[in-house]
Design an enzyme around this catalytic site. Structure first.
Site, PDB file in Angstrom:
ATOM      1  N   CYS A  86       0.833  -1.196   0.000  1.00 18.89           N
ATOM      2  CA  CYS A  86       0.000   0.000   0.000  1.00 18.89           C
ATOM      3  C   CYS A  86       0.878   1.261   0.000  1.00 18.89           C
ATOM      4  O   CYS A  86       1.562   1.514  -0.972  1.00 18.89           O
ATOM      5  CB  CYS A  86      -0.976  -0.038   1.160  1.00 18.89           C
ATOM      6  SG  CYS A  86      -2.397   1.012   0.873  1.00 18.89           S
ATOM      7  N   ASP A 239       1.223 -14.428  30.872  1.00 15.70           N
ATOM      8  CA  ASP A 239       2.580 -14.020  30.524  1.00 15.70           C
ATOM      9  C   ASP A 239       3.575 -14.318  31.645  1.00 15.70           C
ATOM     10  O   ASP A 239       4.623 -14.917  31.414  1.00 15.70           O
ATOM     11  CB  ASP A 239       2.618 -12.523  30.176  1.00 15.70           C
ATOM     12  CG  ASP A 239       1.547 -12.162  29.164  1.00 15.70           C
ATOM     13  OD1 ASP A 239       1.183 -13.039  28.366  1.00 15.70           O
ATOM     14  OD2 ASP A 239       1.062 -11.014  29.185  1.00 15.70           O
TER      15      ASP A 239
HETATM   16  N1  LIG Z   1      -0.350  -8.933  40.985  1.00 12.09           N
HETATM   17  C1  LIG Z   1       0.880  -8.977  40.452  1.00 12.09           C
HETATM   18  N2  LIG Z   1       1.934  -9.380  41.186  1.00 12.09           N
HETATM   19  C2  LIG Z   1       3.174  -9.419  40.668  1.00 12.09           C
HETATM   20  N3  LIG Z   1       3.469  -9.057  39.406  1.00 12.09           N
HETATM   21  C3  LIG Z   1       2.472  -8.637  38.628  1.00 12.09           C
HETATM   22  C4  LIG Z   1       1.121  -8.578  39.095  1.00 12.09           C
HETATM   23  N4  LIG Z   1       0.342  -8.138  38.085  1.00 12.09           N
HETATM   24  C5  LIG Z   1       1.158  -7.943  37.036  1.00 12.09           C
HETATM   25  N5  LIG Z   1       2.435  -8.236  37.348  1.00 12.09           N
HETATM   26  C6  LIG Z   1       3.621  -8.117  36.462  1.00 12.09           C
HETATM   27  O1  LIG Z   1       3.318  -7.286  35.345  1.00 12.09           O
HETATM   28  C7  LIG Z   1       3.445  -8.022  34.145  1.00 12.09           C
HETATM   29  C8  LIG Z   1       2.440  -7.580  33.107  1.00 12.09           C
HETATM   30  O2  LIG Z   1       1.121  -7.899  33.501  1.00 12.09           O
HETATM   31  P1  LIG Z   1       0.151  -8.553  32.448  1.00 12.09           P
HETATM   32  O3  LIG Z   1      -1.205  -8.573  33.037  1.00 12.09           O
HETATM   33  O4  LIG Z   1       0.381  -7.909  31.139  1.00 12.09           O
HETATM   34  O5  LIG Z   1       0.715 -10.022  32.290  1.00 12.09           O
HETATM   35  P2  LIG Z   1       0.285 -11.342  33.003  1.00 12.09           P
HETATM   36  O6  LIG Z   1      -0.578 -11.024  34.168  1.00 12.09           O
HETATM   37  O7  LIG Z   1       1.500 -12.116  33.282  1.00 12.09           O
HETATM   38  O8  LIG Z   1      -0.510 -12.094  31.890  1.00 12.09           O
HETATM   39  P3  LIG Z   1      -1.965 -11.762  31.339  1.00 12.09           P
HETATM   40  O9  LIG Z   1      -1.749 -10.743  30.255  1.00 12.09           O
HETATM   41  O10 LIG Z   1      -2.430 -13.050  30.836  1.00 12.09           O
HETATM   42  O11 LIG Z   1      -2.782 -11.215  32.450  1.00 12.09           O
HETATM   43  C9  LIG Z   1       3.257  -9.458  34.565  1.00 12.09           C
HETATM   44  O12 LIG Z   1       3.790 -10.346  33.624  1.00 12.09           O
HETATM   45  C10 LIG Z   1       3.965  -9.486  35.894  1.00 12.09           C
HETATM   46  O13 LIG Z   1       5.353  -9.567  35.705  1.00 12.09           O
HETATM   47  N1  LIG Z   2      -3.379   1.845   3.639  1.00 11.35           N
HETATM   48  C1  LIG Z   2      -2.467   2.637   3.090  1.00 11.35           C
HETATM   49  O1  LIG Z   2      -1.264   2.404   3.150  1.00 11.35           O
HETATM   50  C2  LIG Z   2      -2.976   3.885   2.465  1.00 11.35           C
HETATM   51  C3  LIG Z   2      -1.909   4.657   1.746  1.00 11.35           C
HETATM   52  C4  LIG Z   2      -2.343   6.071   1.407  1.00 11.35           C
HETATM   53  N2  LIG Z   2      -2.529   6.814   2.630  1.00 11.35           N
HETATM   54  C5  LIG Z   2      -3.629   6.017   0.580  1.00 11.35           C
HETATM   55  O2  LIG Z   2      -4.640   6.494   1.009  1.00 11.35           O
HETATM   56  O3  LIG Z   2      -3.612   5.474  -0.484  1.00 11.35           O
END
Ligand SMILES: Nc1ncnc2c1ncn2[C@@H]1O[C@H](COP(=O)(O)OP(=O)(O)OP(=O)(O)O)[C@@H](O)[C@H]1O
Ligand SMILES: NC(=O)CC[C@H](N)C(=O)O
Ligand SMILES: O=c1[nH]c(=O)c2[nH+]cn([C@@H]3O[C@H](COP(=O)(O)O)[C@@H](O)[C@H]3O)c2[nH]1
Ligand SMILES: [Mg+2]
Length: 525
Positions: A86, A239
């Site tokens: 694009c 995660d």
């Molecule tokens: N209650 C908690 N205690 C300790 N660390 C936490 C807590 N909540 C989040 N974290 C830290 O922050 C990070 C990011 O949180 P996030 O919610 O994105 O990931 P997750 O909880 O591991 O997975 P999911 O996205 O599935 O909830 C976690 O991976 C963890 O390292």
């Molecule tokens: N999706 C795009 O990359 C769009 C390119 C450009 N902005 C257009 O309108 O054609």
């Protein structure tokens, strides 16, 4: 160690398309590592990156407009294939001496392209044939501008009625441009187009597999951490659980996990997480009860970004306190994944807007005493789940809905109070139990309740009620970057709503959120 899975990589230069991350995902699905960088990456950085191929993304700008972005000339001098999608095709055409024009009519949605010739990028890829035997492809378009004159060094490879130059290929070099978007699933042969580009034209091997990713991550962790101790913030979410399993495998006893009860967790979540880890994992987990600390710091704070930053900082304070109780912890591990980085615009692309500061990225304090280790920082959620399975984590853990670190803190709009969190926990529990009972938990990607601190009038048993409002949210998504609200059965919503209003005194009304992302986000704050 086996082959270096980062050695062969594709560079995606981002011109700001909504779909750039999908390009990265598609390339990785084909089995090759890819990274997204800003279109104005310097020549030195590009050379150092050493890509096997370059993809130029789409973007909102217009090539004929003065000052609009161009691809760094060096990408055409590396001797590797280049694919412009694009906007990427349009700028490539312009940079090689062709012509791009704007138009008032934009083409958005399904289109059928006709192949011209049968070589290069689209070689032997087709959905249908037309009467004269040319290949036809069902694709998805989203553009206003178009290439109206091919550069001399290029020839036509695809056309449509409304877009006569829908694909082009350089006559001598492996440079290709396509006006449609192969990265979206509506382009049926998209995956094959990427396979063709990445494996055949760029000559990459498909090494980016769950087993290799795990092996590589373990080796990198061992190399980085050496004999030092690591503290992992463990939430029980997908995660950080995957990080726990990975680190346990990589460094065993050097790992200690801290689970923080910030008072913003779901009903009984603290006990469940501790129990789950005791049962399944064999890793050391400390529980830090920090409800008062978090709620104290959040008192009187209304702004969502301020709340996120406070929560992020307070997490680190708690990790600090816990680390001080152990001796010489040098590293803090987190389950940060690629979308956290991109959405917080901490990505190397630097071109994305800050949508919200994920507590674990934008919310981190600057003067942290730990060094960070984030083994999943370059992975998408579905890749994280794959490696969770690879590491032998139970299915239920790997396919849990994500729960944000700031937890109920971003699901209570405005100021957070314990009273609100207690009501929300009950409502959320009713919603999720009913969702599970009806077999809908696994059909949705994320579901939760939101607390609205506004009051609404109701009538119960002839009496007036003037109480709070709960919103329900359930979405379907693959990458959490775009999402559709889940079309839950009315009967189920009815049951959830009745139960919430009848069982929770303090709530008089329930609504269902029917907003997609974009333009809404998944969380309400
Ligand atoms: N209650 C908690 N205690 C300790 N660390 C936490 C807590 N909540 C989040 N974290 C830290 O922050 C990070 C990011 O949180 P996030 O919610 O994105 O990931 P997750 O909880 O591991 O997975 P999911 O996205 O599935 O909830 C976690 O991976 C963890 O390292
Ligand atoms: N999706 C795009 O990359 C769009 C390119 C450009 N902005 C257009 O309108 O054609
Ligand atoms: O760990 C997290 N810390 C955060 O600060 C955060 N904010 C949003 N989310 C989760 O990210 C996904 C996308 O959310 P949004 O559409 O609301 O941006 C959804 O899955 C959200 O639950 C977070 N996760
Ligand atoms: Mg979480």
């Amino acid at each position: 160690m086996s082959a270096d899975i980062h050695a062969q990589k594709i560079l995606i230069l981002d011109f700001g398309s909504q779909y750039t991350q999908l390009i990265a995902r598609r390339v990785r699905e084909v089995g090759v590592y890819s990274e997204i960088r800003a279109f104005d990456m310097s020549e030195a950085e590009i050379r150092e990156f050493d890509p096997r191929g370059v993809i130029l993304s789409g973007g909102p700008e217009s090539v004929p407009a003065p000052g609009s972005p161009r691809a760094p000339q060096v990408v055409f001098e590396l001797g590797v294939p280049v694919l412009g999608i694009c906007y990427g095709m349009q700028t490539m055409a312009e940079q090689f001496g062709g012509k791009v024009e704007g138009s008032d009519i934009s083409e958005f949605g399904y289109a059928q392209i006709r192949q011209v010739g049968n070589r290069g990028l689209l070689h032997d890829i087709r959905d249908h044939y037309d009467a004269d035997g040319s290949g036809l492809l069902d694709v998805w378009m989203s553009h206003g501008d178009k290439v109206v004159e091919l550069p001399e060094s290029f020839e036509l490879i695809a056309e449509t009625g409304s877009c006569p130059i829908a694909g082009m290929a350089h006559r001598d070099k492996p440079f290709f441009g396509i006006q449609f978007h192969p990265e979206v699933t509506h382009t049926l042969q998209g995956k094959r187009i990427f396979e063709h580009f990445v494996l055949e034209l760029c000559g990459c091997q498909a090494l980016w597999t769950p087993a290799n990713i795990v092996e590589d991550a373990i080796a990198r962790v061992r190399e980085t951490v050496g004999g030092d101790k690591v503290l992992l913030g463990l939430s029980g979410g997908v995660d950080s659980s995957v990080v726990a399993a990975l680190l346990h495998k990589a460094i065993g006893e050097q790992l200690t996990c801290v689970f923080v009860d910030n008072g913003l967790l779901r009903l009984n979540e603290g006990d469940q997480v501790m129990e789950m880890f005791a049962r399944n994992m064999g890793v050391k987990v400390i529980r830090a009860d920090a409800e008062e600390l978090f709620l104290g710091k959040l008192a009187g704070v209304n702004d969502p970004e301020d709340k996120r930053k406070i929560i992020g900082n307070t997490f680190i304070d708690v990790f600090d306190t816990e680390a001080a109780k152990l001796s010489d912890v040098k590293w803090l591990a987190q389950g940060t994944i690629y979308p956290d980085v991109i959405e917080s615009a901490g990505a190397k692309t630097g071109k994305a807007h800050v949508i919200k500061s994920h507590h674990n990225v934008g919310g981190l304090p600057e003067d942290m005493s730990f060094e960070l280790i984030e083994p999943l920082r370059e992975l998408f959620k579905d890749e994280v789940r794959q490696i969770g399975l690879e590491l032998g984590l139970p299915w239920d853990m790997v396919f849990r809905h994500p729960f944000p670190g700031p937890g109920l803190g971003v699901r209570i709009l405005g100021e957070v109070k314990k009273e609100y969190a207690d009501l929300l926990r009950l409502a959320d529990d009713i919603f999720i139990s009913e969702l599970r009972a009806a077999g809908w938990y696994d059909k949705t990607s994320q579901a939760f309740a939101v607390f609205l601190p506004v009051k609404s009038v109701g009538v119960v048993g002839d009496g007036r009620r003037y109480e709070y409002v709960i919103a329900l949210r359930a979405v379907e998504t693959i990458d959490f970057m775009t999402a559709r609200w889940a079309h839950l059965p009315y009967e189920m919503l009815e049951k959830v709503s009745n139960r919430i209003i009848n069982e929770i005194s303090g709530v008089s009304r329930v609504t269902y959120d029917v907003s997609s992302k974009p333009p809404a986000t998944i969380e309400w704050e």
